[in-house]
Design a protein around this motif. Sequence first.
Motif, PDB file in Angstrom:
ATOM      1  N   MET A   1       0.842  -1.195   0.000  1.00  0.00           N
ATOM      2  CA  MET A   1       0.000   0.000   0.000  1.00  0.00           C
ATOM      3  C   MET A   1       0.881   1.249   0.000  1.00  0.00           C
ATOM      4  N   ASP A   2       0.582   2.179  -0.908  1.00  0.00           N
ATOM      5  CA  ASP A   2       1.355   3.423  -0.962  1.00  0.00           C
ATOM      6  C   ASP A   2       1.135   4.252   0.296  1.00  0.00           C
ATOM      7  N   LYS A   3       2.182   4.985   0.683  1.00  0.00           N
ATOM      8  CA  LYS A   3       2.123   5.812   1.887  1.00  0.00           C
ATOM      9  C   LYS A   3       2.044   7.287   1.506  1.00  0.00           C
ATOM     10  N   ILE A   4       1.156   8.003   2.184  1.00  0.00           N
ATOM     11  CA  ILE A   4       0.978   9.437   1.949  1.00  0.00           C
ATOM     12  C   ILE A   4       1.245  10.189   3.255  1.00  0.00           C
ATOM     13  N   LEU A   5       1.983  11.267   3.154  1.00  0.00           N
ATOM     14  CA  LEU A   5       2.253  12.137   4.299  1.00  0.00           C
ATOM     15  C   LEU A   5       1.405  13.402   4.180  1.00  0.00           C
ATOM     16  N   ILE A   6       0.628  13.689   5.219  1.00  0.00           N
ATOM     17  CA  ILE A   6      -0.149  14.925   5.285  1.00  0.00           C
ATOM     18  C   ILE A   6       0.537  15.855   6.270  1.00  0.00           C
ATOM     19  N   VAL A   7       0.910  17.038   5.804  1.00  0.00           N
ATOM     20  CA  VAL A   7       1.547  18.034   6.676  1.00  0.00           C
ATOM     21  C   VAL A   7       0.595  19.213   6.801  1.00  0.00           C
ATOM     22  N   ASP A   8      -0.002  19.358   7.976  1.00  0.00           N
ATOM     23  CA  ASP A   8      -1.032  20.386   8.184  1.00  0.00           C
ATOM     24  C   ASP A   8      -1.125  20.687   9.671  1.00  0.00           C
ATOM     25  N   ASP A   9      -1.081  21.960  10.030  1.00  0.00           N
ATOM     26  CA  ASP A   9      -1.153  22.318  11.451  1.00  0.00           C
ATOM     27  C   ASP A   9      -2.581  22.214  11.992  1.00  0.00           C
ATOM     28  N   SER A  10      -3.549  22.083  11.104  1.00  0.00           N
ATOM     29  CA  SER A  10      -4.936  21.929  11.523  1.00  0.00           C
ATOM     30  C   SER A  10      -5.261  20.449  11.699  1.00  0.00           C
ATOM     31  N   ALA A  11      -5.487  20.033  12.938  1.00  0.00           N
ATOM     32  CA  ALA A  11      -5.811  18.628  13.206  1.00  0.00           C
ATOM     33  C   ALA A  11      -7.119  18.229  12.535  1.00  0.00           C
ATOM     34  N   ILE A  12      -8.074  19.159  12.473  1.00  0.00           N
ATOM     35  CA  ILE A  12      -9.377  18.865  11.873  1.00  0.00           C
ATOM     36  C   ILE A  12      -9.235  18.621  10.371  1.00  0.00           C
TER      37      ILE A  12
END
Length: 308
Positions: A1-12
């Motif tokens: 399964m491919d891995k995606i990184l989400i970089v976001d200061d908003s937890a929501i």
Amino acid sequence: MDKILIVDDSAIQAARLKSILEEDYEITIAQTAEDGLSFASSQDFSLILLDVVMPGMDGFMLLKRLQEEIITRSIPVILITSLSDIQNEQRGFTLGAVDYIAKPFHPVIVQARVNTHIKLYRYRKQVEHQSMTDQLTGIANRRRHDLYSVTKWKEAARLKIPFTICMFDIDHFKAYNDTFGHPAGDKVIIAVAKTLSKFMRRTTDFVARYGGEEFVAIIMGGDARINYEYMKQIRKGIEELQIPHAPSAGEWVTVSIGGVTVLPVDSSQYGTYLNIADTMLYDAKRYGRNQVVWCGDEMKQWRQTDDE
């Protein structure tokens, strides 16, 4: 399964993106740019979703850092932003982003764009793999070595672990080709490559065809004496293939090996120690071939004796 990184200061927002994609992909979330850079440098991601507006280091600054690092520059980055003016879009594409997703985003659009760039990434990786594989032996080629060595040298410097570089050369290979012909010579190269690959024990052990009848290996961890003894086993293993050599060159096909073990400090020093390993290889051939010569502790030369 491919891995995606989400970089976001908003937890929501990060949680919403994760909920859209987690059925098809493995998702990691970083809530600061610094954590995002750390994750991207240490894990194997197929895509990064990067929020532009973040405190401290913003998305543009992080994108620039990602593009500057050899380890991360090939990971495609989609920017998530509410900034809709042309100047910001141009800036993102100039820095290396592959796409934009505007806020508020729609799940169908997110899935479509992510799927497209994951497919493009897979295709590019397949092409890159083919371009970095030696067509004769199926092991890594010199281009792959040049990229891998820089990445692993930096990793060893960061982790403060020993790094070993070895150079191998098939002894009297020209005499073999002159006697048996180039097709037979190709079979010898393949046999040596297979033997070297078989001896590589861990996922971080690496071997490549460096050119012609020369090979290079990289081993992370283990002190100089351990790896020196290990290379002596490899030398013996190739001799024990018992491939008949040309009458003027000895009974069996053999290899000479030169190596060095060092604790990396400066990220630009790899080439210097590769040259040292090559010098040790030259000495192994000068001393009579079919032996291992090592640059050991305190840069003292170790040489395999005839009875070892």
